[in-house]
Design a protein around this motif. Structure first.
Motif, PDB file in Angstrom:
ATOM      1  N   ARG A 178      39.347  40.176  44.241  1.00 38.67           N
ATOM      2  CA  ARG A 178      39.772  39.049  45.088  1.00 38.67           C
ATOM      3  C   ARG A 178      41.287  38.889  45.111  1.00 38.67           C
ATOM      4  O   ARG A 178      41.862  38.573  46.137  1.00 38.67           O
ATOM      5  CB  ARG A 178      39.165  37.727  44.588  1.00 38.67           C
ATOM      6  N   SER A 179      41.923  39.059  43.973  1.00 41.17           N
ATOM      7  CA  SER A 179      43.343  38.702  43.846  1.00 41.17           C
ATOM      8  C   SER A 179      44.255  39.919  43.665  1.00 41.17           C
ATOM      9  O   SER A 179      45.413  39.776  43.318  1.00 41.17           O
ATOM     10  CB  SER A 179      43.523  37.755  42.659  1.00 41.17           C
ATOM     11  N   LYS A 180      43.720  41.114  43.912  1.00 41.59           N
ATOM     12  CA  LYS A 180      44.472  42.362  43.737  1.00 41.59           C
ATOM     13  C   LYS A 180      44.901  42.532  42.290  1.00 41.59           C
ATOM     14  O   LYS A 180      44.128  42.984  41.472  1.00 41.59           O
ATOM     15  CB  LYS A 180      45.644  42.421  44.712  1.00 41.59           C
ATOM     16  N   MET A 181      46.095  42.114  41.924  1.00 43.05           N
ATOM     17  CA  MET A 181      46.567  42.301  40.550  1.00 43.05           C
ATOM     18  C   MET A 181      46.818  40.934  39.898  1.00 43.05           C
ATOM     19  O   MET A 181      47.506  40.090  40.466  1.00 43.05           O
ATOM     20  CB  MET A 181      47.862  43.115  40.542  1.00 43.05           C
ATOM     21  N   ILE A 182      46.240  40.726  38.729  1.00 48.29           N
ATOM     22  CA  ILE A 182      46.474  39.498  37.972  1.00 48.29           C
ATOM     23  C   ILE A 182      47.286  39.855  36.723  1.00 48.29           C
ATOM     24  O   ILE A 182      46.948  40.819  36.022  1.00 48.29           O
ATOM     25  CB  ILE A 182      45.144  38.826  37.542  1.00 48.29           C
ATOM     26  N   GLU A 183      48.325  39.080  36.461  1.00 48.23           N
ATOM     27  CA  GLU A 183      49.200  39.360  35.318  1.00 48.23           C
ATOM     28  C   GLU A 183      49.401  38.097  34.486  1.00 48.23           C
ATOM     29  O   GLU A 183      49.536  36.997  35.035  1.00 48.23           O
ATOM     30  CB  GLU A 183      50.567  39.856  35.797  1.00 48.23           C
ATOM     31  N   VAL A 184      49.405  38.261  33.177  1.00 45.59           N
ATOM     32  CA  VAL A 184      49.764  37.166  32.266  1.00 45.59           C
ATOM     33  C   VAL A 184      51.086  37.559  31.602  1.00 45.59           C
ATOM     34  O   VAL A 184      51.217  38.669  31.073  1.00 45.59           O
ATOM     35  CB  VAL A 184      48.687  36.928  31.191  1.00 45.59           C
ATOM     36  N   THR A 185      52.059  36.651  31.663  1.00 45.24           N
ATOM     37  CA  THR A 185      53.414  36.970  31.221  1.00 45.24           C
ATOM     38  C   THR A 185      53.989  35.828  30.398  1.00 45.24           C
ATOM     39  O   THR A 185      53.770  34.654  30.725  1.00 45.24           O
ATOM     40  CB  THR A 185      54.328  37.194  32.463  1.00 45.24           C
TER      41      THR A 185
ATOM     42  N   ASN B  23      53.497  33.148  41.777  1.00 41.01           N
ATOM     43  CA  ASN B  23      53.052  32.432  40.575  1.00 41.01           C
ATOM     44  C   ASN B  23      51.757  31.692  40.889  1.00 41.01           C
ATOM     45  O   ASN B  23      51.668  30.967  41.871  1.00 41.01           O
ATOM     46  CB  ASN B  23      54.149  31.449  40.152  1.00 41.01           C
ATOM     47  N   TYR B  24      50.723  31.880  40.051  1.00 40.66           N
ATOM     48  CA  TYR B  24      49.414  31.277  40.299  1.00 40.66           C
ATOM     49  C   TYR B  24      49.143  30.062  39.421  1.00 40.66           C
ATOM     50  O   TYR B  24      48.431  29.157  39.828  1.00 40.66           O
ATOM     51  CB  TYR B  24      48.319  32.324  40.060  1.00 40.66           C
ATOM     52  N   SER B  25      49.652  30.074  38.209  1.00 40.69           N
ATOM     53  CA  SER B  25      49.405  28.947  37.298  1.00 40.69           C
ATOM     54  C   SER B  25      50.511  28.868  36.272  1.00 40.69           C
ATOM     55  O   SER B  25      51.032  29.886  35.829  1.00 40.69           O
ATOM     56  CB  SER B  25      48.065  29.105  36.564  1.00 40.69           C
TER      57      SER B  25
ATOM     58  N   GLY C 291      40.386  25.854  43.937  1.00 42.19           N
ATOM     59  CA  GLY C 291      41.336  26.868  43.496  1.00 42.19           C
ATOM     60  C   GLY C 291      41.780  26.569  42.082  1.00 42.19           C
ATOM     61  O   GLY C 291      42.674  25.759  41.861  1.00 42.19           O
ATOM     62  N   VAL C 292      41.151  27.198  41.092  1.00 47.43           N
ATOM     63  CA  VAL C 292      41.422  26.882  39.680  1.00 47.43           C
ATOM     64  C   VAL C 292      42.508  27.774  39.097  1.00 47.43           C
ATOM     65  O   VAL C 292      43.410  27.301  38.407  1.00 47.43           O
ATOM     66  CB  VAL C 292      40.128  26.991  38.831  1.00 47.43           C
ATOM     67  N   ALA C 293      42.400  29.087  39.352  1.00 49.36           N
ATOM     68  CA  ALA C 293      43.294  30.089  38.760  1.00 49.36           C
ATOM     69  C   ALA C 293      43.352  29.884  37.239  1.00 49.36           C
ATOM     70  O   ALA C 293      42.321  29.791  36.584  1.00 49.36           O
ATOM     71  CB  ALA C 293      44.675  30.050  39.401  1.00 49.36           C
TER      72      ALA C 293
ATOM     73  N   GLY D 151      36.037  22.133  39.113  1.00 52.62           N
ATOM     74  CA  GLY D 151      36.938  23.161  39.616  1.00 52.62           C
ATOM     75  C   GLY D 151      36.159  24.253  40.331  1.00 52.62           C
ATOM     76  O   GLY D 151      35.181  24.778  39.785  1.00 52.62           O
ATOM     77  N   VAL D 152      36.560  24.596  41.541  1.00 50.87           N
ATOM     78  CA  VAL D 152      35.887  25.630  42.329  1.00 50.87           C
ATOM     79  C   VAL D 152      36.821  26.833  42.438  1.00 50.87           C
ATOM     80  O   VAL D 152      37.944  26.705  42.927  1.00 50.87           O
ATOM     81  CB  VAL D 152      35.511  25.111  43.733  1.00 50.87           C
ATOM     82  N   GLU D 153      36.356  27.983  41.979  1.00 51.16           N
ATOM     83  CA  GLU D 153      37.172  29.206  41.992  1.00 51.16           C
ATOM     84  C   GLU D 153      36.317  30.374  42.474  1.00 51.16           C
ATOM     85  O   GLU D 153      35.220  30.588  41.968  1.00 51.16           O
ATOM     86  CB  GLU D 153      37.719  29.484  40.577  1.00 51.16           C
ATOM     87  N   ILE D 154      36.815  31.125  43.432  1.00 50.08           N
ATOM     88  CA  ILE D 154      36.045  32.224  44.012  1.00 50.08           C
ATOM     89  C   ILE D 154      36.091  33.485  43.157  1.00 50.08           C
ATOM     90  O   ILE D 154      35.211  34.334  43.233  1.00 50.08           O
ATOM     91  CB  ILE D 154      36.547  32.516  45.454  1.00 50.08           C
ATOM     92  N   ASP D 155      37.121  33.596  42.309  1.00 55.18           N
ATOM     93  CA  ASP D 155      37.374  34.834  41.579  1.00 55.18           C
ATOM     94  C   ASP D 155      36.944  34.704  40.116  1.00 55.18           C
ATOM     95  O   ASP D 155      37.644  34.088  39.305  1.00 55.18           O
ATOM     96  CB  ASP D 155      38.865  35.179  41.665  1.00 55.18           C
ATOM     97  N   PRO D 156      35.805  35.309  39.727  1.00 58.20           N
ATOM     98  CA  PRO D 156      35.354  35.196  38.334  1.00 58.20           C
ATOM     99  C   PRO D 156      36.325  35.842  37.345  1.00 58.20           C
ATOM    100  O   PRO D 156      36.429  35.409  36.191  1.00 58.20           O
ATOM    101  CB  PRO D 156      33.994  35.912  38.329  1.00 58.20           C
ATOM    102  N   ASP D 157      37.055  36.881  37.785  1.00 54.91           N
ATOM    103  CA  ASP D 157      38.050  37.512  36.910  1.00 54.91           C
ATOM    104  C   ASP D 157      39.130  36.509  36.508  1.00 54.91           C
ATOM    105  O   ASP D 157      39.616  36.513  35.375  1.00 54.91           O
ATOM    106  CB  ASP D 157      38.718  38.699  37.611  1.00 54.91           C
ATOM    107  N   MET D 158      39.508  35.654  37.444  1.00 49.91           N
ATOM    108  CA  MET D 158      40.535  34.652  37.190  1.00 49.91           C
ATOM    109  C   MET D 158      40.083  33.675  36.101  1.00 49.91           C
ATOM    110  O   MET D 158      40.855  33.320  35.205  1.00 49.91           O
ATOM    111  CB  MET D 158      40.848  33.894  38.488  1.00 49.91           C
ATOM    112  N   ILE D 159      38.831  33.251  36.171  1.00 49.37           N
ATOM    113  CA  ILE D 159      38.306  32.306  35.182  1.00 49.37           C
ATOM    114  C   ILE D 159      38.188  32.964  33.814  1.00 49.37           C
ATOM    115  O   ILE D 159      38.480  32.346  32.777  1.00 49.37           O
ATOM    116  CB  ILE D 159      36.940  31.733  35.643  1.00 49.37           C
TER     117      ILE D 159
END
Length: 221
Positions: free
Chosen positions: A21-28, A42-44, A74-76, A96-104
């Motif tokens: 859903r979100s292509k690339m997710i990064e934690v920094t 920036n998502y969150s 949109g939780v992110a 919270g409603v989020e479409i991307d389970p990877d994000m959660i």
């Protein structure tokens, strides 16, 4: 933690994952805090948390503390949830409603979102959820992006009307939008004119970040 210390000098990426859903997710680590980003935005936490905190402050923390149920589309990583719970000390229900389970999954692992007991996360498309829900909400926060793109349905009159229908009297909508060109400026101004002024007060807040504009709708009791 040494990475946190060095992040004041240079961002330190600690996690990267491809998402359908979100292509690339990064934690920094950045400036001493963990942030969640996609490839181009920036998502969150970081700047996004400042933007939504600014919107919540404009609505009024005292008003928010009296609310019974808040809906977040949109939780992110859940930065606005942390603002509500940790800073405002909001005690009631948050959905919270989020479409991307990877994000959660990442939000739970790196930001401990699953430790917030009053938060119920629903994996669903925001459009579908808003159509189906039987509840009414005191505050609806709309914070939906696919990298730097905002889905078109967010600005369609049908969706705006439906959002306003599931809002309680004297409830608020806090809508975070992204402005990248003049067409987006025109889109936002058109959006504001389509909210019925007989029943709703609408305002656009002065920008505190170049590319984000907050729109607040208040359902007049």
């Amino acid at each position: 933690m040494i990475r946190k210390f060095f992040s004041y000098l240079i961002p330190i990426k600690i996690f990267k994952k491809k998402s359908t859903r979100s292509k690339m997710i990064e934690v920094t680590w950045a400036n001493g805090e963990l942030v969640l980003d996609t490839e181009n935005t920036n998502y969150s936490y970081g700047s996004l948390q400042r933007i939504l905190r600014y919107g919540l402050r404009n609505i009024g923390y005292d008003k928010i503390l009296e609310m019974e149920h808040i809906l977040l589309l949109g939780v992110a990583g859940g930065s606005v949830v942390k603002t509500l719970v940790n800073e405002i000390e909001y005690k009631e229900k948050i959905t919270g409603v989020e479409i991307d389970p990877d994000m959660i999954e990442i939000a739970n692992q790196y930001f401990n979102l699953n430790q917030i007991k009053q938060l119920k996360v629903v994996i669903d498309d925001a459009f579908e959820f808003v159509l189906k829900t039987k509840e009414k909400y005191d505050l609806i926060i709309i914070d939906i992006f696919e990298d730097t793109h905002m889905p078109n349905f967010l600005f369609e009159k049908f969706f705006v009307d439906r959002i306003c229908t599931i809002l309680k009297d004297d409830g608020f909508v806090l809508f975070n939008t992204m402005i990248l060109d003049e067409a987006h400026n025109v889109r936002n101004r058109k959006y504001v004119t389509e909210v019925n002024p007989k029943f709703f007060q609408t305002k656009m807040l002065p920008r505190i970040e170049v590319h984000n504009e907050l729109i607040i709708i208040n359902k007049v009791a």
